[in-house]
Write an enzyme that holds these catalytic residues in place. Structure first.
Site, mmCIF file in Angstrom:
data_model
loop_
_atom_site.group_PDB
_atom_site.id
_atom_site.type_symbol
_atom_site.label_atom_id
_atom_site.label_comp_id
_atom_site.label_asym_id
_atom_site.label_seq_id
_atom_site.Cartn_x
_atom_site.Cartn_y
_atom_site.Cartn_z
ATOM 1 N N ARG A 230 0.858 -1.198 0.000
ATOM 2 C CA ARG A 230 0.000 0.000 0.000
ATOM 3 C C ARG A 230 0.888 1.239 0.000
ATOM 4 O O ARG A 230 1.883 1.288 0.742
ATOM 5 C CB ARG A 230 -0.905 0.067 1.249
ATOM 6 N N GLU A 258 2.149 11.803 -7.511
ATOM 7 C CA GLU A 258 2.950 12.831 -8.209
ATOM 8 C C GLU A 258 4.370 12.844 -7.632
ATOM 9 O O GLU A 258 5.347 12.944 -8.365
ATOM 10 C CB GLU A 258 2.314 14.216 -8.035
ATOM 11 N N HIS A 271 -0.837 -0.218 -9.831
ATOM 12 C CA HIS A 271 -1.569 -1.175 -8.980
ATOM 13 C C HIS A 271 -1.881 -2.464 -9.766
ATOM 14 O O HIS A 271 -3.029 -2.873 -9.906
ATOM 15 C CB HIS A 271 -2.873 -0.555 -8.426
#
Ligand SMILES: NC(=O)c1ccc[n+]([C@@H]2O[C@H](COP(=O)([O-])OP(=O)(O)OC[C@H]3O[C@@H](n4cnc5c(N)ncnc54)[C@H](O)[C@@H]3O)[C@@H](O)[C@H]2O)c1
Length: 389
Positions: A230, A258, A271
């Site tokens: 994560r 960013e 992901h």
């Protein structure tokens, strides 16, 4: 007929496990019994009173308000291990991406399109993309759950020296772990000694920014860090500073931001960890099975907010009851039933934290007066009656 609301597109292989004679699955229903979800964020969703369970086709449940669900008597399931192989394969790929500048090398080679003598021209520039082999290097695996154990074992198979850290290591995890893995009890040892570090812990208030400026300061110069778990496990300000100074040689992550996209030595993927057809099918199948078992039999397996409980069914009416984990609850339920002339044929009860789940089977159908009397017990949350087949 049970209504299942789909908050994401769910693999057909999973939906095929919900018999259309008993289940309607749709994105539009409003009074639903169950939710099937992948990564849609449900924190702001108001659930109908009819909702009994949510199954997340995946491992992480930080998109689901699990505490609020517990208070409302909604059982939340995940699908542990169903996507572990897919993630493991991407982590192995990430070890290589963390070593050599493969992505930079590919982009450079593409930029040469149309150059005369392209083969020798490409060879000339290759040295700036070179990097070390992983064989013989020390890999620290933080979190030895379904994914971490598979990653650790695979890295042993690639001749890495593997150190693993997990203060809550399960017996199952320990049994699956290769004996070649060194079990570490202080995460600082991983920080201080590993050439590569990969994190496989859930995102919780305790693990947020697990990799922060303090942790990075303890690491070897030129450490390579992989995060397919994560984004928020990493303090990105600290990571940006460490990438700029060269303290971290490369950071490979599965989460776009960013701040990380601006870093030359960060390799960022969109992901992709569990994005394989096999993993999506496995997760959807497991999630559909969990919903079926709970709605039809009252069985709880792989819940993240209620205890697991399976009670053999021998007939009659099954009362599935969710309540607070407080003293005298079972006594009050059974005395309420006996006061109404009902006999308990079979039962099971388990608790987890502040909540508990009780199954009682009775030969007679409890009437509305019985159900209302049980609902009136202080600390009681919900009761439903089923007749498993
Ligand atoms: N990129 C992706 O697509 C993708 C896919 C699947 C899972 N994930 C992430 O990976 C995480 C791990 O997945 P999993 O299936 O292995 O989960 P899991 O629950 O099987 O394992 C997590 C492990 O972390 C351990 N742990 C918890 N806190 C810890 C701490 N502070 N330090 C060390 N260990 C700790 C637990 O004891 C457990 O063994 C998930 O929570 C999810 O966020 C990402």
């Amino acid at each position: 007929m049970y209504q299942v609301k789909l908050f994401n597109k769910i693999s057909k292989v999973g939906l095929d496990h919900l018999d259309p004679a008993r289940y309607t699955c749709s994105e539009d229903c409003e009074q639903y019994d169950a939710v099937l979800v992948r990564s849609a964020k449900l924190h702001d969703t108001q659930f109908p009173a009819s909702l009994k369970c949510i199954a997340r086709a995946g491992a992480g449940v930080n998109n689901i308000p699990i505490d609020r669900c517990a208070e409302e008597g909604i059982v939340v399931f995940n699908t542990p291990g169903a996507n572990a192989n897919a993630v493991k394969e991407l982590v192995i790929c990430s070890l290589m991406l963390a070593s050599r500048d493969i992505v930079g090398g590919i982009e450079w080679t593409k930029s040469l399109a149309g150059t005369p003598d392209i083969g020798p021209a490409a060879e000339k520039g290759k040295s700036k993309f070179a990097g070390p082999e992983i064989m013989g290097k020390r890999l620290g695996v933080i979190g030895l759950g379904a994914i971490g154990v598979q990653v650790a074992n695979a890295a042993v198979g690639l001749d890495m020296e593997v150190w693993g850290y997990d203060p809550y290591l399960s017996v199952d995890g320990a049994l699956k772990m290769s004996r070649a893995i060194k079990h570490i009890t202080d995460v600082n040892e991983i920080f201080a000694n590993c050439d590569y570090i990969t994190v496989h812990v859930p995102l919780t208030p305790d693990t947020k920014h697990l990799i922060n400026a303090d942790a990075i300061a303890k690491m070897k110069d030129g450490v390579r860090i992989i995060n397919i778990a994560r984004g928020e496990l990493i303090d990105e300000d600290a990571m940006a500073a460490a990438l700029e100074s060269g303290k971290v040689a490369r950071y490979v992550a599965d989460f776009a931001s960013e701040a990380m996209l601006a870093q030359k030595n960060a390799v960022i993927m969109p992901h992709l960890g569990a994005s394989t057809p096999e993993s999506e099918d496995n997760c959807a199948k497991m999630a559909a099975f969990e919903i079926r078992e709970y709605l039809e039999k009252g069985t709880i397996r792989n819940s993240v907010n209620f205890p697991n409980l399976k009670v053999p069914y021998e007939g009659g009416y099954r009362m599935c009851m969710i309540h607070k984990n407080i003293p005298n609850m079972i006594a009050q339920i059974s005395s309420t039933l006996s006061a109404k002339g009902m006999n308990i044929e079979n039962m099971g009860n388990r608790s987890r934290g502040d909540y508990a789940y009780t199954i009682m089977d009775a030969s007679h159908e409890p009437g509305e007066d019985v159900l209302d009397a049980i609902r009136a017990i202080p600390g009681f949350i919900s009761i439903r009656v089923i007749q498993p087949e």
